[in-house]
Scaffold this motif. Sequence first.
Motif: not given
Length: 381
Positions: A320-321, A324, A327-328
């Motif tokens: 998930q990290k 994320t 996505k960033k």
Amino acid sequence: MINFDYLIISQVEVNLNKSKGDIHIEIKNEWINGDCLKELKKMDAESIDLIITSPPYHNLRVYSNDPSDLSNCESYEEYYYLLGLVITECERVLKPGGKFVMQFEDYNYTVGRDNKMGQESLTGDINKIFLDNNFSLWTKAFWRKYSAQRAMLAQGNLYYRNMKARDTILAANVGFVYVYKKSGNCELIKASDITLEEWADWADGVWNISNSGIGHTTPFAEELVKRCVKLWSCPGDTVCDPFGGAGTVNKVAIECGRNAVGIELNKEFYDLGNEKRFNLWDNSIFESDDSVEKMKERFEAELLAGKEQSANAKAEKAEQKELTQKKKDIRAEIKELENQLKALGLKVKKLRKLKKSLQEEKIINGVFRDSSREDTIHKNH
């Protein structure tokens, strides 16, 4: 060992299955109609692993006219004295380090019954009896039996319309589950007879368990008893309830693979336990191949499952990290592209403006040349 001169519903037998090499134990259920103080004296010292009980309250509900009935005490002094005698005998029959689970709650005064409101706290006096009898407080839980809304049905003063400023009384919907430890040490086993999921719920110091029973005026919730049996005993242990009621502790203990000894003074409640519970059983319920070793195996399996869940959760968190971060990064790239497009748009706009300027200049120059040519022609003529 326990003296078996009185009622025994099933005998203890250990049979070795030679073909499989497994030990099969037939657990026992002793359901006794009598005065617990007298019956406890018949038992051998240090023969009980766990005691779970909820004693009758003084003068709250009178169960019988028997002078041995604690509900007939004329005063709290008499009540505590007789309860102390029972706890003294319980200490004698309990093994060193064994646990005594006492479920009780403070006495709630009512205008109709006591001509006053408020509460009589039992905690301090009961705690003193245990401390005077070689026990120490080990841990405790609060049993939330039902909601305040349900309590309003029995306590009219709880209705909002009946509230009085500076004189508010809260719902009496919580009982105490105090666990006392007899001095000495029991065999310490690094395992437990509960699952990881159960522990996630039961570790909370507040137990939300609906109260229910089979006709007793003060029923003992089976779920509460089950938690106590599984938390503070092992398969094959012996669990005792000196104030047996309708046999809830016996029923749950047997279903959890423990031996059970229950004593009930009131013949009506004793018969109720037989009629609604014990007489409905067949012999198969007393057969068990469970053991401390199998409990250890289950515990290790739970630990492995917990570690796997933890690893999966950690991997999921890392994934998930990473997602994320991606996505960033994508949002940053989009931002950069937008900036580039914006810069490119400015350049295009500037180029267009420049081109337009050049075109205008070209037109002007063209007009100027044409005008010069005409002037030359006129001069020549």
